[in-house]
Structure formats: structure tokens, C-alpha cells
Design an enzyme around this catalytic site. Structure first.
Site, PDB file in Angstrom:
ATOM      1  CG  HIS A  93      -2.016   1.021   1.112  1.00 24.31           C
ATOM      2  ND1 HIS A  93      -1.806   2.354   1.358  1.00 24.31           N
ATOM      3  CD2 HIS A  93      -3.306   0.902   0.722  1.00 24.31           C
ATOM      4  CE1 HIS A  93      -2.934   3.013   1.143  1.00 24.31           C
ATOM      5  NE2 HIS A  93      -3.868   2.149   0.756  1.00 24.31           N
ATOM      6  CD  GLU A  95      -2.810   5.228   3.476  1.00 28.74           C
ATOM      7  OE1 GLU A  95      -3.104   4.289   4.227  1.00 28.74           O
ATOM      8  OE2 GLU A  95      -3.661   5.946   2.908  1.00 28.74           O
ATOM      9  CD  GLU A 167      -5.414   1.692  -3.071  1.00 26.56           C
ATOM     10  OE1 GLU A 167      -6.602   1.628  -2.762  1.00 26.56           O
ATOM     11  OE2 GLU A 167      -4.497   1.785  -2.230  1.00 26.56           O
ATOM     12  N   GLY A 173      -7.640   9.286  -0.128  1.00 29.87           N
ATOM     13  CA  GLY A 173      -8.038  10.097   1.015  1.00 29.87           C
ATOM     14  C   GLY A 173      -8.179  11.576   0.708  1.00 29.87           C
TER      15      GLY A 173
HETATM   16  P1  13P Z   1      -9.671   6.220   0.270  1.00 33.67           P
HETATM   17  O1  13P Z   1     -10.815   5.421  -0.311  1.00 33.67           O
HETATM   18  O2  13P Z   1      -9.927   6.692   1.661  1.00 33.67           O
HETATM   19  O3  13P Z   1      -9.204   7.264  -0.667  1.00 33.67           O
HETATM   20  O4  13P Z   1      -8.454   5.179   0.432  1.00 33.67           O
HETATM   21  C1  13P Z   1      -8.128   4.387  -0.640  1.00 33.67           C
HETATM   22  C2  13P Z   1      -7.142   3.392  -0.197  1.00 33.67           C
HETATM   23  O5  13P Z   1      -6.018   3.718   0.118  1.00 33.67           O
HETATM   24  C3  13P Z   1      -7.574   1.987  -0.112  1.00 33.67           C
HETATM   25  O6  13P Z   1      -6.485   1.150   0.105  1.00 33.67           O
END
Ligand code: 13P
Length: 265
Positions: A93, A95, A167, A173
Site C-alpha cells: 500500500h 501509505e 491506487e 483520502g
Molecule cells: P480512500 O478510499 O480513503 O481514498 O483510500 C483508498 C485506499 O487507500 C484503499 O487502500
């Protein structure tokens, strides 16, 4: 035919005291037999969510796994430790790429560990805004895939049920989702990249590709109108049962339409 999948990434939200109730509520409001549903809560909530989902056709996933099996890695969780708790795992991911400096090579090892432990990996890829603005989005994602999957046995990845989640980092987010047409272009590029990595065209065509980044019940349709997109990895909206009901309901429409289309052919 590829399945339609909706995976919920709860990120660092919920506690063991409230996760089970939320999971049960989402499960009861998203009963769409044609949609594969997955909920990925924090590690400490896995058992509560598993128990709450007993009797429901909803899979439980982890949000991360370590690239080693065991050893001196304080605070980490390995794939085999998840036996009986989860059957899916998110890896790579953005993040974690950002906060834990995960590299493509390391993420590739996690994919291997997931499959060895019978966890179905959702491998996340995606470009930064500056990279998209510079026209380099496809090149960046191709490099991420090559770094993580290059040299790995395609058959093992296919049999292990690998899923890719596209993504774009700038869409996560932020409330600013990608356009369906851009996600579709990326999904095609993802499949042609794995075809180049030795998968061949047929296996590449069978690879499920999800979109993630500010998905809501209101914009889910834009992505599913693209035949190359097989569902969504949902962050913020996945904590809201109303939103999940809308998102999975929309996915059910697409799953039925795609199946009918295949049967007609
Ligand atoms: P959001 O839907 O909050 O933008 O997050 C997406 C995400 O990182 C799913 O792994």
C-alpha cells in the site's frame, strides 16, 4: 471470467470492541452473491471480525505482512501467523511505501510470502501526482510491477490469486478520484506489463485489477463502466455501512451484467 471484487481497507481505524459490530453490519447490508467481498481491519481486530462474519460469505484480509517468516522483527506480523485469521492480504500500500519505506523488491517478497501462506495478495501500485502530470504514470506503475513481480513464477502468482489494486497516490483520502477512463487505461497497461513479465496474454487477461482512491457509492459506477476494472479497494467509505451498501450494490449490477454478457456470447 474475472470476478467483481470489493475490498474494504479500514486502515488504522476501529478497535476489537467495535470492529465486529461494524463488520456484521456491513456484511448484512452488502449481500450480493455475485460480488467477492473482503474486509481488511487492523491486525488486532482480525479475530473479532472473523468471529462476527461467521456464516457470512465475506473474507477477512490483513493490511500488511512481513517479508520474513519469523525472527527478530519487533512489532511485525508474518504471513503464517495469520492462519485462521485471514485469507487475503494487502501488500505494498502506498501509505506503507511512504511511511515504512517499502521498496518494490521487498513488496515482491511479501507477495511470495502471502501466496506461500495461502493468503490472496492484493498488490497496490500507483503514481504520485507529479508523475501523472509529467505523463509518466504508466511507466511508474510498470516499474513497480516489474520490481515486485519480475522473476516470480507467473503460474504461482496466478494460482495464488494475485489481485492488483491501482491506487493513484494523489487520489487516496483526498476526495479527488481518478477518472474511470484513466483507471481503465492503467488497467490495460498493468495487464500488458505482466504479459511482458512472462505471464502470456491469456493469464494477463485473467488478472483482476481493482481501482482505489476516494471511491464512494456515487463514483463507483464510473469505474465499473470500464470493462477492464474489476472492482474497488475502498478506504474511508468502507467504514460507512451506507456507503458500502451502495458500492457493493453497484458492483452486483455490474457482476450480473457481465455474466449475462458472457452467457450471451
Ligand atoms: P480512500 O478510499 O480513503 O481514498 O483510500 C483508498 C485506499 O487507500 C484503499 O487502500
Amino acid at each position: 471470467m474475472r470476478p467483481v471484487i470489493v475490498a474494504a481497507n479500514w486502515k488504522m481505524n476501529t478497535t476489537p470492541a467495535d470492529a465486529g459490530e461494524l463488520a456484521a453490519m456491513i456484511a448484512s447490508r452488502t449481500r450480493e452473491p455475485d460480488v467477492v467481498r473482503v474486509i481488511c481491519p487492523p491486525f488486532v481486530c482480525l479475530a473479532a471480525v472473523r468471529d462476527a462474519l461467521a456464516g457470512e460469505d465475506v473474507a477477512v484480509g490483513a493490511q500488511n505482512i512481513h517479508h520474513e517468516l519469523y525472527g527478530a522483527y519487533t512489532g511485525e506480523v508474518s504471513a503464517p501467523m495469520l492462519a485462521g485469521l485471514a485469507t487475503w492480504a494487502i501488500v505494498g500500500h502506498s501509505e506503507r511505501r511512504r511511511d515504512a519505506a517499502e521498496t518494490d523488491e521487498l513488496i515482491g517478497r511479501k507477495v511470495g510470502r502471502a501466496i506461500d501462506a495461502a493468503l490472496r495478495p492484493i498488490l497496490c501500485v500507483g503514481e504520485q501526482l507529479a508523475e501523472r502530470d509529467a505523463g509518466r504514470a504508466i511507466e511508474v506503475v510498470a516499474r513497480q510491477l516489474e520490481g515486485a513481480l519480475g522473476g516470480r513464477d507467473p503460474e504461482g502468482l496466478v494460482d495464488g490469486g494475485l489481485v492488483i489494486a491501482y491506487e493513484p497516490v494523489w487520489a487516496i483520502g483526498t476526495g479527488r478520484n481518478a477518472r474511470g477512463i484513466d483507471a481503465a487505461e492503467m488497467a490495460a497497461a498493468i495487464r500488458s506489463t505482466v504479459a511482458r513479465l512472462g505471464w502470456g496474454d491469456a493469464a494477463a487477461e485473467g488478472l483482476p485489477v481493482l481501482y482505489g482512491g476516494s471511491v464512494t457509492s456515487a463514483n463507483m459506477g464510473e469505474f465499473l463502466e470500464e470493462p477492464s476494472i474489476d472492482g474497488a479497494l475502498v478506504g474511508g467509505a468502507s467504514l460507512k455501512p451506507d456507503e458500502m451498501a451502495g458500492i457493493v450494490g453497484r458492483a452486483g449490477m455490474t457482476a450480473r451484467a457481465r455474466r449475462a454478457g458472457t452467457e450471451m456470447r
